[in-house]
Scaffold this motif. Structure first.
Motif, PDB file in Angstrom:
ATOM      1  N   LYS A 105       1.254  -1.010  -0.038  1.00  0.00           N
ATOM      2  CA  LYS A 105       0.446  -0.202  -0.326  1.00  0.00           C
ATOM      3  C   LYS A 105       0.810   1.623  -0.056  1.00  0.00           C
ATOM      4  CE  LYS A 105      -3.430   0.063   2.446  1.00  0.00           C
ATOM      5  NZ  LYS A 105      -4.562   0.096   3.475  1.00  0.00           N
ATOM      6  N   SER A 106       1.903   1.485   0.594  1.00  0.00           N
ATOM      7  CA  SER A 106       2.982   2.237   0.650  1.00  0.00           C
ATOM      8  C   SER A 106       3.091   2.824  -0.340  1.00  0.00           C
ATOM      9  CB  SER A 106       4.048   2.575   2.262  1.00  0.00           C
ATOM     10  OG  SER A 106       4.957   1.425   1.699  1.00  0.00           O
ATOM     11  N   ARG A 107       3.396   1.471  -1.397  1.00  0.00           N
ATOM     12  CA  ARG A 107       4.365   2.001  -2.449  1.00  0.00           C
ATOM     13  C   ARG A 107       4.120   2.606  -3.847  1.00  0.00           C
ATOM     14  NH1 ARG A 107       9.424   1.491  -3.773  1.00  0.00           N
ATOM     15  NH2 ARG A 107       8.927   0.009  -5.610  1.00  0.00           N
ATOM     16  N   ASN A 108       2.301   2.912  -3.531  1.00  0.00           N
ATOM     17  CA  ASN A 108       1.259   3.224  -4.547  1.00  0.00           C
ATOM     18  C   ASN A 108       1.016   4.852  -3.969  1.00  0.00           C
ATOM     19  OD1 ASN A 108       1.094   0.814  -5.810  1.00  0.00           O
ATOM     20  ND2 ASN A 108      -0.838  -0.031  -4.768  1.00  0.00           N
ATOM     21  N   ILE A 109       1.445   5.132  -3.584  1.00  0.00           N
ATOM     22  CA  ILE A 109       1.309   6.696  -2.713  1.00  0.00           C
ATOM     23  C   ILE A 109       1.964   7.412  -3.077  1.00  0.00           C
ATOM     24  CG2 ILE A 109       1.319   7.952  -0.406  1.00  0.00           C
ATOM     25  CD1 ILE A 109       0.054   5.410   1.057  1.00  0.00           C
ATOM     26  N   PRO A 110       1.970   8.298  -3.740  1.00  0.00           N
ATOM     27  CA  PRO A 110       2.620   9.308  -4.790  1.00  0.00           C
ATOM     28  C   PRO A 110       3.347  10.371  -3.395  1.00  0.00           C
ATOM     29  CG  PRO A 110      -0.171  10.045  -4.691  1.00  0.00           C
ATOM     30  CD  PRO A 110       0.330   9.165  -3.509  1.00  0.00           C
ATOM     31  N   ASP A 111       4.763  10.444  -3.073  1.00  0.00           N
ATOM     32  CA  ASP A 111       5.541  10.882  -2.741  1.00  0.00           C
ATOM     33  C   ASP A 111       5.257  12.419  -2.576  1.00  0.00           C
ATOM     34  OD1 ASP A 111       7.118   9.062  -2.489  1.00  0.00           O
ATOM     35  OD2 ASP A 111       8.463   9.541  -3.626  1.00  0.00           O
ATOM     36  N   GLU A 112       4.503  12.787  -1.234  1.00  0.00           N
ATOM     37  CA  GLU A 112       3.855  14.095  -1.406  1.00  0.00           C
ATOM     38  C   GLU A 112       4.764  15.380  -1.418  1.00  0.00           C
ATOM     39  OE1 GLU A 112       0.608  14.407   1.622  1.00  0.00           O
ATOM     40  OE2 GLU A 112      -0.273  12.638   0.174  1.00  0.00           O
ATOM     41  N   LEU A 113       5.972  14.934  -0.685  1.00  0.00           N
ATOM     42  CA  LEU A 113       7.265  15.490   0.883  1.00  0.00           C
ATOM     43  C   LEU A 113       7.826  16.108  -1.035  1.00  0.00           C
ATOM     44  CD1 LEU A 113       8.628  13.751   3.538  1.00  0.00           C
ATOM     45  CD2 LEU A 113       6.994  15.812   3.487  1.00  0.00           C
ATOM     46  N   GLU A 114       7.945  15.828  -2.048  1.00  0.00           N
ATOM     47  CA  GLU A 114       9.077  16.177  -3.312  1.00  0.00           C
ATOM     48  C   GLU A 114       8.550  17.177  -3.662  1.00  0.00           C
ATOM     49  OE1 GLU A 114      10.285  13.083  -5.587  1.00  0.00           O
ATOM     50  OE2 GLU A 114      11.145  12.927  -4.148  1.00  0.00           O
ATOM     51  N   GLU A 115       6.973  17.360  -3.092  1.00  0.00           N
ATOM     52  CA  GLU A 115       5.683  18.523  -4.266  1.00  0.00           C
ATOM     53  C   GLU A 115       5.458  19.495  -2.991  1.00  0.00           C
ATOM     54  OE1 GLU A 115       2.451  15.937  -5.191  1.00  0.00           O
ATOM     55  OE2 GLU A 115       3.790  14.466  -6.261  1.00  0.00           O
ATOM     56  N   GLU A 116       5.700  19.417  -2.550  1.00  0.00           N
ATOM     57  CA  GLU A 116       5.765  20.827  -2.049  1.00  0.00           C
ATOM     58  C   GLU A 116       5.871  22.320  -2.185  1.00  0.00           C
ATOM     59  OE1 GLU A 116       6.294  19.867   2.736  1.00  0.00           O
ATOM     60  OE2 GLU A 116       4.801  18.271   2.866  1.00  0.00           O
ATOM     61  N   LYS A 117       5.236  23.001  -1.816  1.00  0.00           N
ATOM     62  CA  LYS A 117       6.455  24.616  -3.123  1.00  0.00           C
ATOM     63  C   LYS A 117       6.883  25.049  -1.324  1.00  0.00           C
ATOM     64  CE  LYS A 117       3.307  24.993  -7.101  1.00  0.00           C
ATOM     65  NZ  LYS A 117       2.461  25.911  -7.162  1.00  0.00           N
ATOM     66  N   PRO A 118       8.006  25.949  -1.449  1.00  0.00           N
ATOM     67  CA  PRO A 118       8.336  26.695  -0.141  1.00  0.00           C
ATOM     68  C   PRO A 118       7.041  27.372   0.659  1.00  0.00           C
ATOM     69  CG  PRO A 118       9.676  26.935  -2.335  1.00  0.00           C
ATOM     70  CD  PRO A 118       8.038  26.071  -2.637  1.00  0.00           C
ATOM     71  N   ALA A 119       7.036  27.654   1.969  1.00  0.00           N
ATOM     72  CA  ALA A 119       6.318  28.613   2.624  1.00  0.00           C
ATOM     73  C   ALA A 119       5.855  30.260   1.982  1.00  0.00           C
ATOM     74  CB  ALA A 119       6.245  28.253   3.549  1.00  0.00           C
ATOM     75  N   GLU A 120       5.233  30.580   2.258  1.00  0.00           N
ATOM     76  CA  GLU A 120       5.101  31.624   1.548  1.00  0.00           C
ATOM     77  C   GLU A 120       5.628  33.357   2.486  1.00  0.00           C
ATOM     78  OE1 GLU A 120       3.102  33.050  -0.903  1.00  0.00           O
ATOM     79  OE2 GLU A 120       2.243  30.891  -1.233  1.00  0.00           O
ATOM     80  N   ALA A 121       6.686  32.659   4.169  1.00  0.00           N
ATOM     81  CA  ALA A 121       7.460  33.753   4.353  1.00  0.00           C
ATOM     82  C   ALA A 121       8.167  34.145   3.105  1.00  0.00           C
ATOM     83  CB  ALA A 121       7.496  32.839   5.400  1.00  0.00           C
ATOM     84  N   ALA A 122       8.761  33.993   2.079  1.00  0.00           N
ATOM     85  CA  ALA A 122       9.756  34.012   1.189  1.00  0.00           C
ATOM     86  C   ALA A 122       9.490  35.874   0.792  1.00  0.00           C
ATOM     87  CB  ALA A 122      10.450  33.241  -0.053  1.00  0.00           C
ATOM     88  N   GLN A 123       8.324  35.656   0.750  1.00  0.00           N
ATOM     89  CA  GLN A 123       7.183  36.979   0.397  1.00  0.00           C
ATOM     90  C   GLN A 123       7.946  37.772   1.159  1.00  0.00           C
ATOM     91  OE1 GLN A 123       3.672  36.635  -0.870  1.00  0.00           O
ATOM     92  NE2 GLN A 123       5.043  35.235  -2.889  1.00  0.00           N
ATOM     93  N   GLU A 124       8.356  38.035   2.607  1.00  0.00           N
ATOM     94  CA  GLU A 124       8.180  38.887   3.679  1.00  0.00           C
ATOM     95  C   GLU A 124       9.315  39.676   3.348  1.00  0.00           C
ATOM     96  OE1 GLU A 124       7.843  37.210   7.753  1.00  0.00           O
ATOM     97  OE2 GLU A 124       5.321  36.510   7.031  1.00  0.00           O
ATOM     98  N   PRO A 125       9.816  41.094   4.110  1.00  0.00           N
ATOM     99  CA  PRO A 125      11.202  41.754   4.000  1.00  0.00           C
ATOM    100  C   PRO A 125      12.244  40.441   4.505  1.00  0.00           C
ATOM    101  CG  PRO A 125       9.403  42.928   4.630  1.00  0.00           C
ATOM    102  CD  PRO A 125       8.832  41.852   3.854  1.00  0.00           C
ATOM    103  N   GLU A 126      13.005  40.722   4.730  1.00  0.00           N
ATOM    104  CA  GLU A 126      13.772  39.965   5.586  1.00  0.00           C
ATOM    105  C   GLU A 126      14.917  40.944   5.955  1.00  0.00           C
ATOM    106  OE1 GLU A 126      16.670  37.747   3.488  1.00  0.00           O
ATOM    107  OE2 GLU A 126      15.634  36.920   2.374  1.00  0.00           O
ATOM    108  N   ALA A 127      14.576  40.900   7.758  1.00  0.00           N
ATOM    109  CA  ALA A 127      15.309  41.531   8.715  1.00  0.00           C
ATOM    110  C   ALA A 127      17.040  41.266   8.500  1.00  0.00           C
ATOM    111  CB  ALA A 127      14.248  41.306   9.719  1.00  0.00           C
ATOM    112  N   PRO A 128      17.677  41.636   8.821  1.00  0.00           N
ATOM    113  CA  PRO A 128      19.545  41.683   8.393  1.00  0.00           C
ATOM    114  C   PRO A 128      19.597  41.195   9.681  1.00  0.00           C
ATOM    115  CG  PRO A 128      18.733  44.434   9.561  1.00  0.00           C
ATOM    116  CD  PRO A 128      17.655  43.267   9.037  1.00  0.00           C
ATOM    117  N   ASP A 129      19.101  40.990  11.059  1.00  0.00           N
ATOM    118  CA  ASP A 129      19.799  39.658  11.749  1.00  0.00           C
ATOM    119  C   ASP A 129      18.722  38.145  11.527  1.00  0.00           C
ATOM    120  OD1 ASP A 129      16.398  40.703  12.647  1.00  0.00           O
ATOM    121  OD2 ASP A 129      17.006  41.144  14.746  1.00  0.00           O
TER     122      ASP A 129
END
Length: 66
Positions: free
Chosen positions: A37-61
């Motif tokens: 059964k586990s062989r038929n489950i698609p790999d979800e970890l590889e399909e995840e997109k990065p979080a939306e946190a990358a759009q926030e301005p980065e603080a220098p610290d």
């Protein structure tokens, strides 16, 4: 009929062996079904997109974690 006691021992005599082997067969069967059964489950970890946190301005610290 004298069956040598190899795997299990107890008050049931040769029936202990049959119970022990029966439990082993059931366990291996369940593990096999779970593996199939586990062989038929698609790999979800590889399909995840990065979080939306990358759009926030980065603080220098702060550093961006990958």
């Amino acid at each position: 009929m004298n069956i040598p006691i190899i795997l299990a021992h107890g008050a049931l005599g040769p029936f202990d062996e049959m119970i022990f082997l029966g439990i082993a067969v059931v366990f291996l069967g369940l593990m096999g079904v779970s593996w199939l059964k586990s062989r038929n489950i698609p790999d979800e970890l590889e399909e995840e997109k990065p979080a939306e946190a990358a759009q926030e301005p980065e603080a220098p610290d702060r550093f961006r974690l990958d």
